[in-house]
Scaffold this active site. Structure first.
Site, mmCIF file in Angstrom:
data_model
loop_
_atom_site.group_PDB
_atom_site.id
_atom_site.type_symbol
_atom_site.label_atom_id
_atom_site.label_comp_id
_atom_site.label_asym_id
_atom_site.label_seq_id
_atom_site.Cartn_x
_atom_site.Cartn_y
_atom_site.Cartn_z
ATOM 1 C CE LYS A 172 -1.531 2.919 2.829
ATOM 2 N NZ LYS A 172 -1.615 4.109 1.968
ATOM 3 C CD GLU A 247 14.571 1.989 8.675
ATOM 4 O OE1 GLU A 247 14.866 3.074 9.236
ATOM 5 O OE2 GLU A 247 15.194 0.936 8.884
ATOM 6 C CB CYS A 281 13.707 9.738 7.128
ATOM 7 S SG CYS A 281 14.214 8.441 6.033
ATOM 8 C CD GLU A 379 11.298 13.273 10.357
ATOM 9 O OE1 GLU A 379 10.239 12.655 10.564
ATOM 10 O OE2 GLU A 379 12.269 12.786 9.762
HETATM 11 P P1 ADP Z 1 3.125 11.035 6.600
HETATM 12 O O1 ADP Z 1 2.729 11.877 7.755
HETATM 13 O O2 ADP Z 1 4.455 11.346 6.055
HETATM 14 O O3 ADP Z 1 2.085 10.891 5.535
HETATM 15 P P2 ADP Z 1 2.333 8.470 7.627
HETATM 16 O O4 ADP Z 1 3.008 7.629 8.634
HETATM 17 O O5 ADP Z 1 0.987 9.010 7.936
HETATM 18 O O6 ADP Z 1 3.361 9.607 7.235
HETATM 19 O O7 ADP Z 1 2.208 7.683 6.247
HETATM 20 C C1 ADP Z 1 3.077 6.644 5.832
HETATM 21 C C2 ADP Z 1 2.240 5.509 5.272
HETATM 22 O O8 ADP Z 1 1.441 4.969 6.337
HETATM 23 C C3 ADP Z 1 1.251 5.931 4.197
HETATM 24 O O9 ADP Z 1 1.160 4.918 3.210
HETATM 25 C C4 ADP Z 1 -0.053 6.053 4.967
HETATM 26 O O10 ADP Z 1 -1.194 5.883 4.161
HETATM 27 C C5 ADP Z 1 0.089 4.915 5.947
HETATM 28 N N1 ADP Z 1 -0.743 5.030 7.150
HETATM 29 C C6 ADP Z 1 -1.206 6.161 7.725
HETATM 30 N N2 ADP Z 1 -1.950 5.872 8.806
HETATM 31 C C7 ADP Z 1 -1.964 4.521 8.938
HETATM 32 C C8 ADP Z 1 -2.547 3.600 9.874
HETATM 33 N N3 ADP Z 1 -3.274 4.022 10.893
HETATM 34 N N4 ADP Z 1 -2.319 2.281 9.689
HETATM 35 C C9 ADP Z 1 -1.567 1.844 8.658
HETATM 36 N N5 ADP Z 1 -0.999 2.653 7.747
HETATM 37 C C10 ADP Z 1 -1.179 3.983 7.870
#
Ligand code: ADP
Length: 477
Positions: A172, A247, A281, A379
């Site tokens: 995903k 990561e 990062c 960050e």
């Molecule tokens: P950013 O703030 O840089 O978007 P995230 O950690 O929200 O960082 O996003 C990184 C990835 O994690 C994306 O693919 C996002 O869709 C996914 N993501 C965000 N929230 C969740 C969640 N609750 N469970 C699983 N995956 C998630």
């Protein structure tokens, strides 16, 4: 305009719910539209990967190597075209975007070789007549959740080792970057990957990501993204017994010592702090500078930073592309305001207009900061670096390590004594001497310590720790 769908068991599928994919350099340029997956499609993708695992895990290393090598060749052949797409959907300037695609191609080539190098060990037993054999087997179905900042390299560095070691995949990508992931999956299909071995799901983290993490049919999760999301995923994985690799963030120090070559130090800071719009990062976000060189260093860095051309990612003159989206832009500006309120002096960092409507801001240097300020503890993830003045090397090292993160750390010095000491004592997964903290090779381990990473390292031969399980066999003659 392209339409992106999920790829499940060799078919492109999606619901009627859609999300536009906009170019952050030019919001009138709609790169495409993603048709999002729902829970039913997530379940189908996981079932497909589970089914495909039976046969894929039994393929020969040669079969897997051939497919990975073919995929690597195709990616490298299309470097310019895919780089252009990446620059449009993510905003990375073209040269960097092409570089990222090249990295993805090389990663597939590297892991094509690794597929042929899965060895084991034969160990003498402590018991008479017994032999012990230690081998590695595929782990199973791997769920991958990836961020927007490296839309092709990060999926590549997770998918390639997973496939090389005989696993199947449900990935995903971040909502902002469906196009690169789609092209990557198409290339794998064209390279002969059987249906169901890699499945792509387009959709929000809260729906698709959470469903992957919750599924009992997923054996492991490899995640790259924010710390808060990563921590929540880890807790769920541990509870349900899934292997997990995270990561996450960084607050990477770049130390500049009095005896540094000034040009080298300024170049390292400029690249590490501002290139890729600081959206790495591994970005050098804390510049820790000893007093005797501080004035010269700040003046030179500020001059160079003010000369960087901010603009459209596809414009050849651009050195700093746009910020990825409005939310990230607002976050960057918010941190500059906080830094000023806490007593820092902000140089640059203005929002700027360009002929196309996009999320442009000038790189920002915050001087006169100390390590307790929020700008030095949290960050930001934008073209923002702060400068912390320190008395000497000992104080620089202490400040560098005084952070909850531990991804990368750099030092600029001409002294072997300081370079060697820092290499040993920096509390980071990666250490750079006279080089930016960002920008790493594709064939060696990548990862950090403390709150930056969790679980086994990614990339290089070390990737096998995550993507395989060890079996110990006892054989009596
Ligand atoms: P950013 O703030 O840089 O978007 P995230 O950690 O929200 O960082 O996003 C990184 C990835 O994690 C994306 O693919 C996002 O869709 C996914 N993501 C965000 N929230 C969740 C969640 N609750 N469970 C699983 N995956 C998630």
């Amino acid at each position: 305009m392209s339409q992106y769908r999920s790829f499940i068991n060799g078919e492109w599928l999606g619901t009627t719910s859609t999300l536009p994919n906009l170019n952050p350099s030019d919001l009138s340029d709609v790169v495409g539209e993603a048709r999002l997956a729902d829970d039913a499609l997530v379940a189908d993708a996981i079932a497909a990967a589970r089914h495909a695992f039976r046969s894929w895990s039994l393929t020969t290393p040669q079969q897997r190597a051939d497919i990975l090598d073919a995929a690597g060749t195709r990616i490298l052949q299309r470097k310019e075209e895919l780089g252009t797409l990446l620059a449009r959907e993510e905003g990375k300037r073209l040269a960097e975007a092409i570089g990222e695609v090249g990295r993805a191609g090389n990663i597939f080539k590297f892991f094509a070789g690794e597929a042929l190098r899965i060895g084991g060990e034969v160990v003498s037993s402590v018991r008479p007549g017994m032999t012990v054999e230690v081998t590695r087997e595929p782990l199973g179905v791997i769920g991958m959740i990836t961020p927007w900042n490296f839309p092709i390299a990060i999926p590549a560095w997770k998918i390639a080792p997973a496939l090389a070691y005989g696993n199947t995949v449900v990935i995903k990508p971040a909502e902002a970057v469906p196009a690169c992931a789609t092209e990557l999956v198409k290339i794998l299909e064209e390279s002969g990957l059987p249906a169901g071995v890699v499945n792509l799901l387009l959709g929000p983290g809260r729906v698709v990501g959470e469903a992957l993490v919750a599924s009992p049919d997923i054996d492991a999760i490899s995640f790259t993204g924010s710390e808060s999301t990563g921590r929540a995923i880890a807790v769920k994985c541990v509870t349900s017994g899934k292997k997990v690799q995270l990561e996450m963030g960084g607050k990477n120090p770049l130390v500049v010592i009095d005896d540094a070559d000034l040009d080298v130090a300024v170049e390292a800071a400029l690249d590490g702090s501002f290139f890729s719009t600081g959206q790495r990062c591994t970005a050098s976000s804390r510049l820790i500078v000893t007093s005797a060189i501080h004035g010269q260093f700040v003046a030179a860095l500020q001059r160079k930073a003010s000369e960087l051309v901010v603009g459209h990612a596809l414009d050849k003159a651009t050195r700093i592309g746009p910020v990825v989206d409005d939310r990230q832009l607002q976050q960057n500006l918010k941190y500059l305001k906080i830094a000023a309120e806490e007593g820092g002096q902000v140089l640059g960092g203005e929002r700027v207009e360009r002929p196309t409507r996009g999320y442009f801001m000038r790189p920002a240097l915050v001087i006169g900061t100390d390590n307790t300020m929020r700008i030095n503890r949290e960050e930001v993830f934008g073209p923002v670096a702060s400068v912390i003045e320190v008395a000497d090397y000992e104080e620089a090292l202490a400040v560098a390590n005084d952070t909850p993160y531990g991804l990368a750390a750099g030092i600029c010095t001409t002294s072997l004594k300081y370079a060697s000491h820092f290499r040993r004592h920096a509390e980071a997964g990666m250490v750079m001497v006279n080089a930016p903290t960002a920008g790493v090779d594709y064939h060696v381990p990548f990862g950090g310590r403390k709150r930056s990473s969790y679980g086994p390292r990614e990339q290089g031969t070390y990737a096998r720790e995550f993507y395989t399980v060890v079996k110990t066999a006892y054989v009596k003659a």
